[in-house]
Design an enzyme around this catalytic site. Structure first.
Site, PDB file in Angstrom:
ATOM      1  N   ARG A 461    -102.425 -66.762 -64.426  1.00 16.09           N
ATOM      2  CA  ARG A 461    -101.064 -66.245 -64.666  1.00 16.09           C
ATOM      3  C   ARG A 461    -100.708 -66.319 -66.145  1.00 16.09           C
ATOM      4  O   ARG A 461    -100.129 -65.369 -66.711  1.00 16.09           O
ATOM      5  CB  ARG A 461    -100.064 -67.047 -63.829  1.00 16.09           C
ATOM      6  CG  ARG A 461     -98.606 -66.730 -64.134  1.00 16.09           C
ATOM      7  CD  ARG A 461     -97.681 -67.556 -63.261  1.00 16.09           C
ATOM      8  NE  ARG A 461     -96.287 -67.342 -63.622  1.00 16.09           N
ATOM      9  CZ  ARG A 461     -95.600 -68.114 -64.465  1.00 16.09           C
ATOM     10  NH1 ARG A 461     -96.196 -69.176 -65.013  1.00 16.09           N
ATOM     11  NH2 ARG A 461     -94.340 -67.856 -64.757  1.00 16.09           N
ATOM     12  N   SER A 475     -95.153 -63.874 -61.688  1.00 16.11           N
ATOM     13  CA  SER A 475     -94.793 -65.210 -61.214  1.00 16.11           C
ATOM     14  C   SER A 475     -95.850 -65.714 -60.246  1.00 16.11           C
ATOM     15  O   SER A 475     -96.708 -64.952 -59.767  1.00 16.11           O
ATOM     16  CB  SER A 475     -93.427 -65.182 -60.522  1.00 16.11           C
ATOM     17  OG  SER A 475     -93.504 -64.463 -59.306  1.00 16.11           O
ATOM     18  N   ASN A 567     -89.883 -68.634 -49.858  1.00 14.31           N
ATOM     19  CA  ASN A 567     -90.239 -69.580 -50.916  1.00 14.31           C
ATOM     20  C   ASN A 567     -89.001 -70.360 -51.352  1.00 14.31           C
ATOM     21  O   ASN A 567     -88.056 -69.788 -51.895  1.00 14.31           O
ATOM     22  CB  ASN A 567     -90.839 -68.824 -52.106  1.00 14.31           C
ATOM     23  CG  ASN A 567     -91.474 -69.762 -53.118  1.00 14.31           C
ATOM     24  OD1 ASN A 567     -91.218 -70.959 -53.125  1.00 14.31           O
ATOM     25  ND2 ASN A 567     -92.321 -69.209 -53.976  1.00 14.31           N
ATOM     26  N   GLY A 591     -93.551 -74.408 -50.393  1.00 11.53           N
ATOM     27  CA  GLY A 591     -92.881 -75.538 -51.015  1.00 11.53           C
ATOM     28  C   GLY A 591     -93.183 -75.618 -52.499  1.00 11.53           C
ATOM     29  O   GLY A 591     -93.895 -74.780 -53.069  1.00 11.53           O
ATOM     30  N   HIS A 620     -97.107 -68.356 -30.766  1.00 10.83           N
ATOM     31  CA  HIS A 620     -98.285 -68.740 -29.976  1.00 10.83           C
ATOM     32  C   HIS A 620     -98.678 -67.666 -28.966  1.00 10.83           C
ATOM     33  O   HIS A 620     -99.782 -67.684 -28.436  1.00 10.83           O
ATOM     34  CB  HIS A 620     -98.030 -70.070 -29.257  1.00 10.83           C
ATOM     35  CG  HIS A 620     -99.248 -70.928 -29.158  1.00 10.83           C
ATOM     36  ND1 HIS A 620    -100.498 -70.429 -28.872  1.00 10.83           N
ATOM     37  CD2 HIS A 620     -99.417 -72.272 -29.331  1.00 10.83           C
ATOM     38  CE1 HIS A 620    -101.376 -71.403 -28.839  1.00 10.83           C
ATOM     39  NE2 HIS A 620    -100.751 -72.534 -29.125  1.00 10.83           N
ATOM     40  N   ASP A 624    -103.254 -67.871 -31.822  1.00 12.47           N
ATOM     41  CA  ASP A 624    -103.653 -69.190 -31.342  1.00 12.47           C
ATOM     42  C   ASP A 624    -103.807 -70.148 -32.517  1.00 12.47           C
ATOM     43  O   ASP A 624    -103.930 -69.728 -33.678  1.00 12.47           O
ATOM     44  CB  ASP A 624    -104.961 -69.104 -30.563  1.00 12.47           C
ATOM     45  CG  ASP A 624    -104.789 -68.346 -29.247  1.00 12.47           C
ATOM     46  OD1 ASP A 624    -103.668 -68.370 -28.699  1.00 12.47           O
ATOM     47  OD2 ASP A 624    -105.763 -67.723 -28.778  1.00 12.47           O
TER      48      ASP A 624
END
Length: 647
Positions: A461, A475, A567, A591, A620, A624
């Site tokens: 970056r 970014s 985000n 995070g 689900h 899976d």
């Protein structure tokens, strides 16, 4: 002649008494004498002769000859059914086509051609709003518009419904002046000659549904569908006042939908004669008349007391009164709850350099090659309108940008004086609540977390931003979007949707990016993220996020998507679990990155790495646990070795 007719139709019971009527009609003074049809009897006997048209044909009816004595006499004899298809010039009935795979009905948003206009092959006839978007309906051949059968703004027109009539010759247009869909319907046989129009017109019955019958020519502007899922809207602000002149492309009002606040533009010139729905009115159903527009300024005063029944009960909704505080203090008015008559601005001014422009003006500017930054807008809040584009004279020096108005939002209210404040629920917030509740109640969520070493991405970056200096700025989130899209190609099960009866596996990756706005959460889409470079993705995200915060997103820019990213790392959040955006099967929660000690092959045996924690929420029913783990492994591989994104 009658004997020939009766002989061929002798098995038709309803016509048994026609010979006597034929004879009686010929005895009426002034009625022309019609002899038997000359020439041999028709050779073909395979046509149907038991219906109205069949008997008329056997009796010598000649459509091509028009109102001949023979034809007039036969009409009196058989009972005229009114205008029928074969009594009109050659024409084509244009049905509403299917303009999207899931379309069942459409709305005629606007007619691009008027009655009498010539239509060339490829010309745009009308704009039709489908369940997905507003699509142009083009002509496939040269013709003339003879009659428009479905008015602008008509909603829920079924596929196949006849919307207009076209003819091949301009001289045939006049024949369809009074044509209606009922004109070609099967008639009820009449026992007497057709009465004159004056005799058929029954006196109008008083009806509250027809208030415009005694008013000058005018147009009721209905609330349109401004997003595919919109069922009602809120009139945030009227940009025009009663009596003001309206030009094509002018901003008429700001409408809050279930997704965003969208400007509602004028489609044609006129004068605003009456506002039927006041500012701040909430939950206005689609199709409700919003205002009245007239062509002549002199007609405005005639609508001072205009009151259609559709909107008589629509009033601005005031929040429930706030109970007085428990403490013994003098009662004070509660200024926090915004009153409908003075709502907060729906569209705050954007950041420096942002240009506010109507869609029509933007289209004209592109066609004329005009730089919008050089155009001074005369609309509300400096908005550029069609009039500004038409009157623009290019200059070498661009005018200074308009002063930035500090944004105001729902949180910038006067200082509270009570113990709490009731904040009205916006349409956007209501829809967010409904969809999130539906998602948590109906989708079996499970969550997978993993740490990703971001060291290589940060180096790449840094190098790319040096190369792109002054052009774009990439970014970390742009790399995350790209890596997510490529991982979805590797593990297509994560790029799927639960459709109740099938699992739809998508072949393209459209990444929805969660953006927080003053009005609520919205997810603009980076389309085809799997084939875009990080610079293109960066530009798309900046543009979409800006439009989202200003409430300028178009419906197609936030409806859909196959995978979502949320985000919160910029707020220092280490990890969190996001709620799936149905019908998608996955959402990735990002995070913050933090420095951690990791094992390394060096003298110290460890190294310091920037580690980012991510959590994948999966449906689900579709994905899976092992499949979700495979997706995270591919995602981490792309970020820890970003050069592999080029393969």
């Amino acid at each position: 002649m009658w004997r020939v007719c009766a002989r061929r139709a002798q098995n038709v019971a309803p016509w048994a008494g026609l010979e006597a009527r034929w004879t009686a009609l010929q005895e009426v003074p002034g009625t022309p004498r019609v002899t038997s049809r000359s020439g041999p009897a028709p050779a073909r006997r395979n046509s149907v002769t038991t219906g109205y048209g069949g008997v008329r044909a056997l009796c010598g009816w000649t459509p091509s000859s028009g109102a001949t004595p023979r034809n007039r006499l036969l009409l009196q004899l058989l009972g005229s059914p009114g205008r029928r298809y074969y009594s009109l010039p050659p024409h084509q009935k244009v049905p509403l086509p299917s303009l999207s795979p899931t379309m069942q009905a459409g709305t005629i948003a606007r007619w691009e051609k008027k009655e009498g206009d010539k239509i060339n092959e490829g010309d745009l006839i009308a704009e039709v709003e489908t369940d997905k978007a507003t699509v142009g309906f083009e002509s496939l051949e040269e013709c003339y518009m003879a009659k428009i059968l479905v008015a602008e703004g008509t909603r829920d027109v079924p596929i196949g419904a006849i919307i207009c009539i076209t003819v091949g010759k301009p001289e045939d247009i006049e024949a369809f002046k009074n044509y209606t869909l009922d004109s070609s319907a099967a008639p009820t046989p009449q026992a007497a000659p057709a009465p004159t129009p004056a005799a058929t017109a029954s006196p109008p019955t008083p009806s509250a549904q027809a208030p415009g019958s005694s008013y000058p020519p005018h147009m009721q502007v209905l609330l349109p569908a401004l997003s595919p899922t919109m069922t009602m809207g809120t009139v945030q602000r009227w940009e025009k006042k009663v009596g003001e002149k309206l030009s094509e492309g002018d901003l008429l009002a700001e409408i809050e939908t279930d997704k965003a606040t969208i400007g509602f533009e004028v489609q044609e010139e006129g004068y605003l004669a009456k506002i039927l729905v006041p500012e701040g009115t909430r939950d206005v159903p689609l199709g409700t008349p919003l205002c009245i527009i007239v062509e002549k300024e002199a007609d405005i005063s005639a609508f001072a007391d205009y009151r259609p029944t559709e909107v008589t009960d629509l009033k601005p909704q005031v929040p429930p009164p706030t109970p007085p505080p428990v403490a013994a203090v003098p009662p004070t008015p509660q200024p926090l709850a915004p009153t409908p008559s003075a709502p907060c601005p729906a569209t705050p001014a954007g950041p420096k350099g942002r240009v506010f422009v109507s869609p029509l003006a933007k289209k004209l500017a592109v066609e004329k090659g005009i730089d919008l930054t050089q155009v001074k807008g005369t609309g509300p809040d400096g908005r550029i309108t069609k009039k500004d584009i038409d009157s623009f004279v290019p200059s070498k020096v661009a005018p200074a940008p308009a002063a930035v108005v500090p944004p105001t939002g729902p949180g910038m209210a006067p200082v509270p004086t009570g113990v709490f404040t009731d904040i009205p629920i916006s349409n956007i917030r209501r829809v967010i609540a409904q969809r999130l509740m539906q998602s948590k109640q109906t989708i079996p969520h499970y969550y997978l977390s993993i740490d990703v070493n971001m060291g290589e991405v940060l180096l790449v970056r840094k190098e790319l931003n040096k190369i792109l200096e002054g052009r774009s700025k990439i970014s970390v989130n742009d790399f995350i979007i790209k890596a997510s899209a490529l991982a979805c190609l590797k593990v297509p099960e994560a790029n799927s949707s639960w459709m109740d009866t099938v699992i739809r596996q998508n072949h393209v990756v459209d990444v929805s990016v969660a953006v927080s706005t003053p009005a609520g959460l919205i997810t603009p889409i980076v389309f085809n993220a799997h084939i875009k470079g990080v610079e293109t993705i960066a530009n798309d995200v900046v543009s979409l996020a800006t439009k989202a915060r200003e409430g300028k997103l178009q419906p197609h820019e936030f409806q859909g998507g196959t995978f979502t990213i949320s985000n919160l790392g910029m707020f220092g959040i280490k990890n969190f679990s996001a709620i799936i955006n149905p019908p998608q099967a996955c959402i990735l929660a990002i995070g913050a990155s933090e420095d951690k000690l990791v094992p390394a092959d060096n003298e110290k045996g460890f190294d310091v790495a920037s580690m980012m924690s991510v959590t994948l929420s999966c449906d689900h029913r579709v994905v899976d646990g092992a499949v979700g783990a495979q997706w995270l492994a591919e995602f981490r591989k792309y970020l820890e070795k970003p050069i592999t994104m080029l393969l």
